[in-house]
Scaffold this motif. Structure first.
Motif, short mmCIF file in Angstrom:
data_model
loop_
_atom_site.label_atom_id
_atom_site.label_comp_id
_atom_site.label_asym_id
_atom_site.label_seq_id
_atom_site.Cartn_x
_atom_site.Cartn_y
_atom_site.Cartn_z
N GLU C 85 0.81 -1.21 0.00
CA GLU C 85 0.00 0.00 0.00
C GLU C 85 0.86 1.27 0.00
O GLU C 85 0.34 2.37 -0.21
CB GLU C 85 -0.98 0.01 1.19
CG GLU C 85 -0.36 0.36 2.54
CD GLU C 85 0.29 -0.82 3.23
OE1 GLU C 85 0.47 -1.88 2.57
OE2 GLU C 85 0.65 -0.70 4.42
N ASP C 114 5.79 -2.29 -8.75
CA ASP C 114 5.23 -0.93 -8.79
C ASP C 114 6.14 0.08 -8.06
O ASP C 114 5.87 0.47 -6.92
CB ASP C 114 3.82 -0.94 -8.18
CG ASP C 114 3.14 0.41 -8.32
OD1 ASP C 114 3.57 1.22 -9.16
OD2 ASP C 114 2.18 0.66 -7.56
N LYS C 190 0.72 1.39 -12.60
CA LYS C 190 0.85 0.30 -11.63
C LYS C 190 1.85 -0.71 -12.18
O LYS C 190 1.48 -1.71 -12.79
CB LYS C 190 -0.51 -0.36 -11.37
CG LYS C 190 -1.43 0.52 -10.57
CD LYS C 190 -1.02 0.54 -9.08
CE LYS C 190 -1.62 1.74 -8.36
NZ LYS C 190 -0.61 2.56 -7.67
N GLU C 255 1.55 -6.80 -12.37
CA GLU C 255 2.44 -6.13 -11.41
C GLU C 255 2.81 -7.11 -10.30
O GLU C 255 1.96 -7.86 -9.80
CB GLU C 255 1.75 -4.89 -10.85
CG GLU C 255 2.67 -3.96 -10.07
CD GLU C 255 2.89 -4.37 -8.62
OE1 GLU C 255 4.03 -4.23 -8.14
OE2 GLU C 255 1.94 -4.85 -7.98
N THR C 257 3.74 -7.14 -6.97
CA THR C 257 3.19 -7.26 -5.61
C THR C 257 1.71 -7.62 -5.65
O THR C 257 1.22 -8.32 -4.76
CB THR C 257 3.40 -5.96 -4.79
OG1 THR C 257 2.70 -4.89 -5.42
CG2 THR C 257 4.87 -5.60 -4.69
N ALA C 258 1.01 -7.18 -6.71
CA ALA C 258 -0.39 -7.55 -6.86
C ALA C 258 -0.49 -9.05 -7.12
O ALA C 258 -1.37 -9.74 -6.61
CB ALA C 258 -1.04 -6.76 -7.99
N GLU C 259 0.43 -9.54 -7.95
CA GLU C 259 0.45 -10.98 -8.24
C GLU C 259 0.73 -11.77 -6.96
O GLU C 259 0.18 -12.84 -6.74
CB GLU C 259 1.51 -11.30 -9.30
CG GLU C 259 1.18 -10.76 -10.69
CD GLU C 259 -0.13 -11.29 -11.23
OE1 GLU C 259 -0.29 -12.53 -11.30
OE2 GLU C 259 -1.01 -10.47 -11.58
N ASP C 261 0.02 -10.86 -3.91
CA ASP C 261 -1.18 -10.83 -3.08
C ASP C 261 -2.21 -11.84 -3.56
O ASP C 261 -2.90 -12.47 -2.76
CB ASP C 261 -1.77 -9.42 -3.03
CG ASP C 261 -0.97 -8.51 -2.07
OD1 ASP C 261 -0.20 -9.06 -1.25
OD2 ASP C 261 -1.11 -7.29 -2.15
N LYS C 262 -2.29 -11.98 -4.90
CA LYS C 262 -3.20 -12.99 -5.45
C LYS C 262 -2.76 -14.38 -5.01
O LYS C 262 -3.58 -15.23 -4.68
CB LYS C 262 -3.20 -12.92 -6.99
CG LYS C 262 -4.08 -11.86 -7.57
CD LYS C 262 -4.16 -12.07 -9.09
CE LYS C 262 -4.19 -10.75 -9.82
NZ LYS C 262 -3.85 -10.90 -11.24
#
Lengths: 177, 379, 274, 74
Positions: C85, C114, C190, C255, C257-259, C261-262
């Motif tokens: 975040e 990101d 992003k 991206e 960090t999104a990956e 988190d997934k």
């Protein structure tokens, strides 16, 4: 204390066999240590897995004089035969070890790989046949504990095959005890 | 106690890290430490933790430092060649006071050396590997259970003292599988870093409290401050001031030295009536205890002081244990690194350095022999 | 114009940059971008490496990390992955990011993490007194190329694009407003964003290469910069000795960090089902 | 006065002097900027935009209607 050395070629699954044996020993209420040594190659080359089993706490983690040596390749047999103590037990896979060394030991000679490939239909379980054979030959741990340990480690769907491999080896070993 | 199971030293180290609250791992593959990374890659996501395989050893050290600044407990694992590369940012973590744990599963060196063979040749590198002066904490376990417990300690110490802590495993201990019973979570003491008690406007990120340790605010929590590898003032801003420079460098030592008692971990074996003392650590200690027992069977009063804390060096403990004995035998899988340190406390004449540098663990008889010699031959 | 002072640390001034150095201009452009976007100061982290440019972090009133030479992106990766975040901006120099930190640069781009990386590109190692960097132009002079530089230089934009960055742009100290707009877009992207910010080093580079005053060097930037739209209409011959400014590249990619988190959600859901 | 100058921060590089379209600024004997001809200032913001030392600030109180976002004249 039992000192067991499992030797052969990288890729035969002897490290796994050692781990299973050590886990069986824990199930049997024993102290145990398992170690291994291998060359830089992932497959091929002489590899060795050692298991110590004792009723007491184990200080030194390596085998100093093996009570039992399993040899599943000619190279490993020649290289590690010196580790076997006088009057110890030698288990050789005669499919792969053609020249037996002159040795003061009780010898169990079995075509382990041949049995796995032809009688059980899968060469991959040769390590489990060997494990059964040396456990049967030397009365290391309860068969029940060994079976439990094998089933906890082998891939799903191969449980029956591995159980059969273990029992086949165990019977052959026990017959020569 | 959980039930007994077979576990590898490296796995116990990974489990200890998780138990201590480590939720970030950055690393690079290297034998014989790789299992630590592999296990954490599998286990961290389920706990909401993060794992990253970085592009090199330096990068993994940077990543754990970065993660630690956000308030997360972070750990990396490597072996000698990687430990050499990490030294740059281990020094950074020291001066910037970032809590991180560096696991070094030692193998024989120098350089690429002997990748799958044990060594203990990084003992001095753990102390002096990064340039400049700084206090250092380094711990070395000698069993699978100790791998777990000492990893928890390492994480706790790093958080409490805001400093990088080095965990010196060796290939013997890291790869050995042993029967182990791990403690239940509620039996494990966990220490978190000290947070600021003042509002952001009054926070001075590098102003030490009485214990020499400044409280550490997490990035993103509203406390702005600067972190730098340069000598800095209480605000973290670079300074050239000589007095602040000396104060900072001295504090990097004293915050650790003043806590020496708390930081000193060791076990004693048959020391009460010992006439000859063996001081050992890590994998070598396993051969040493077997040798001591063998000596006792021969009627020789031998004892073992097994060091877990290597740095800060527990000189007083060694000195006291050595006071009544004729000789101090120091077996180690290097060319006599810690023996030299022990000589500083007990004198050169008393110390017998026993070395093995072929990439194999000592055999107990190789340590028994100098024990027998020390007491003037077999009884 | 944005009030940049609230983003600065008054106690750290005056800054260490030489008279005429463009770094202060680039820094102001970055701050204007942060202000334009209204980024939460508490949730914005500035990470820098070592060198003249990397001192910028010390002047900025955020959580700031002045790391080791070349390593800014490694710290930034750890920060962003640990706390996605947070807005993480990376300030680095041409030597810092493409020589000693070159490996980290290409891998941050490959991961498409990101981060917004602003490279203060002054073509030289300024802090050590003017040695050649990977961005020192062929045939120009430095203290370590006293007879003229015989190495080719990197094209940071092409390097970033090839390595997988999803936003790549270039501007100069002269084009300070354009630079702000490009940093805004870089932060909005992003993924891994790279802004090649060409800046003047009148003391080490300019003097050695007889480029005149700081103002003259900025005139040089103005004359040699071709906006990307204009460049599209020019021939290779016409573009010789010129450089392109503006948005050089934009692409879509997962991206990092999104990956991650997934992945966490996936693993936890799987565990929960058991 | 549209120009706020902080001589303490000025390092005398002359960038603002060079880019001022109306020649409002100059360097004094100490090498610091000053507004030589403040009445000519059109509040374009070029000096503030390119001052590397944050030594000059353009305020726009008098001309609220011509507020520009990026600072440069449009």
């Amino acid at each position: 204390m039992w000192q067991i050395s499992l030797s052969g070629t990288g890729g035969q699954g002897l490290i796994l066999a050692g781990i299973i044996l050590a886990e069986a020993a824990i199930l049997d209420g024993k102290q145990t240590i398992q170690t291994q040594s291998y060359g830089p190659e992932a497959r091929g080359g002489a590899s060795k897995s050692e298991v110590l089993i004792s009723d007491q706490e184990i200080d030194y983690p390596k085998a100093t004089a093996a009570d039992i040596l399993l040899a599943m390749s000619q190279e490993a047999c020649n290289k590690y035969i010196g580790l076997l103590k006088q009057g110890g037990k030698l288990v050789v896979d005669t499919t792969l070890v053609k020249t037996l060394p002159e040795v003061d030991a009780k010898v169990l000679a079995l075509p382990i790989t041949h049995i796995a490939r032809n009688e059980l239909g899968n060469v991959m379980v040769a390590n489990i046949v060997a494990l059964g054979a040396l456990a049967g030959f030397a009365d290391l741990v309860e068969l029940e504990c060994l079976t439990k340990a094998v089933l906890a480690r082998v891939p799903k769907g191969t449980e029956e095959l591995n159980k059969k491999a273990l029992e086949t080896g165990y019977a052959l070993g026990q017959a020569e005890r | 106690m959980t039930k007994a199971r077979l576990m590898q030293g490296n796995q116990a180290c990974a489990e200890g890290a998780l138990a201590a609250g480590v939720r970030f791992f950055g690393g690079y593959p290297i034998t014989p430490s790789t299992e630590v990374a592999e296990i954490l890659a599998e286990k961290l996501p389920a706990l909401g933790g993060k794992f990253i395989q970085m592009e090199d050893e330096i990068a993994s050290m940077g990543a754990v430092c970065g993660a630690a600044l956000t308030g997360v407990k972070a750990l990396t694992a490597t072996s000698g060649p990687g430990f050499s590369l990490k030294q740059e940012l281990i020094g950074y973590a020291s001066i910037a006071e970032i809590p991180v744990v560096i696991v070094n599963v030692q193998r024989l060196g120098p350089s690429t050396g002997k990748p799958t063979s044990p060594g203990q040749g990084d003992v001095m590198q753990a102390r002096w590997g990064s340039h400049g002066d700084r206090g250092v904490i380094a711990l070395s376990p000698a069993s699978v259970r100790e791998c777990f417990d000492v990893t928890v300690k390492a994480v706790n110490f790093s958080e409490k003292f805001r400093t990088p802590v080095v965990l010196l495993l060796d290939e013997v201990i890291g790869h050995m599988r042993e029967r182990v019973e791990l403690p239940e979570p509620d039996e494990i003491e966990i220490i978190d870093r000290k947070l600021p008690a003042v509002p952001p406007s009054e926070y001075q990120a590098y102003k030490p409290e009485a214990d020499g340790i400044p409280p550490m605010a997490a990035f993103g929590s509203g406390y702005y401050y600067h972190v730098t590898g340069l000598v800095h003032n209480y605000l973290g801003q670079p300074t050239q001031a000589n007095d602040l420079t000396a104060e900072l460098i001295e504090r990097l030592h004293t915050k650790i030295d003043n806590a020496k008692e708390e930081l000193t971990l060791y076990t004693e074996h048959y020391l009460d009536d010992a006439e000859v003392l063996v001081v050992s650590y890590g994998g070598s200690a396993r051969a040493a205890i077997a040798a001591v027992k063998a000596a006792r069977e021969q009627g020789i009063k031998a004892g073992l002081l097994k060091l877990i804390t290597i740095w800060p060096f527990p000189g007083d403990v060694v000195k006291q244990a050595a006071a009544k004995v004729k000789k101090v035998i120091v077996p180690e899988m290097n060319y006599g690194q810690l023996a030299g340190e022990i000589e500083r406390y007990v004198g050169q004449d008393k110390v017998v350095s026993v070395t093995r540098v072929d990439g194999e663990l000592f055999k107990p008889e190789e340590i028994l022999a100098p024990i027998v010699t020390a007491v003037g031959g077999a009884k | 114009m944005a009030d940049i002072e609230k983003y600065l640390r008054p106690s750290a001034f005056p800054h260490i940059w030489c008279p005429g150095c463009g770094n202060g201009i680039i820094l102001a452009s970055i701050i204007r971008a942060i202000d334009k976007l209204g980024l939460d100061q508490e949730k914005t982290i500035i990470v820098s490496g070592i060198g003249c440019s990397s001192r910028a972090s010390g002047y900025m009133n955020f959580n700031t990390v002045h790391t080791a030479h070349g390593r800014a992106l490694t710290f930034a990766t750890g920060i962003k992955l640990a706390q996605p975040e947070l807005n993480v901006l990376v300030i680095t120099g041409d030597g810092d990011s493409t020589a000693i930190g070159g490996n980290h640069f290409i891998h941050a781009a490959r991961r498409n993490i990101d981060l917004t990386t602003i490279i203060f590109n002054n073509n030289i190692y300024g802090m050590t007194g003017g040695q050649s960097s990977p961005l020192t132009p062929l045939a120009s002079r430095s203290t370590t190329a006293p007879f003229g530089h015989i190495e080719r230089s990197f094209d940071i934009g092409a390097l970033a694009i090839a390595a997988g960055a999803t936003y790549v742009a270039r501007a100069t100290a002269f084009h300070a407003n354009m630079l702000t707009d490009l940093v805004v877009k870089g932060i909005e992207n992003k993924g891994f964003s790279v802004i090649d910010a060409i800046t003047q080093c009148p003391v080490s580079y300019g003097r050695k290469n007889k480029m005149g005053s700081a103002a003259k060097m900025m005139e040089w930037q103005k004359e040699h910069a071709i906006p990307v739209q204009a460049a599209a209409k020019l021939s290779q011959e016409q573009l010789k000795d010129k450089f392109v400014i503006g948005e050089l590249h934009r692409s879509e990619a997962p991206e990092f960090t999104a990956e991650y988190d997934k992945l966490i959600a996936h693993v936890q859901a799987k565990r929960g089902n058991k | 006065m549209a120009l706020a100058i902080k001589p303490k921060l000025c390092k005398g590089c002359g960038i603002c002097v060079h880019f001022c379209p109306k020649a409002v600024l100059d360097l004094d004997e100490m090498g610091k900027i000053y507004a030589k001809d403040p009445d000519k200032c059109i509040i374009c913001g070029q000096c503030e935009l390119r001052c590397p030392d944050y030594a000059i600030k353009v305020t726009k109180e008098e001309k609220t209607s011509t507020k520009t976002d990026g600072g440069a004249a449009k």
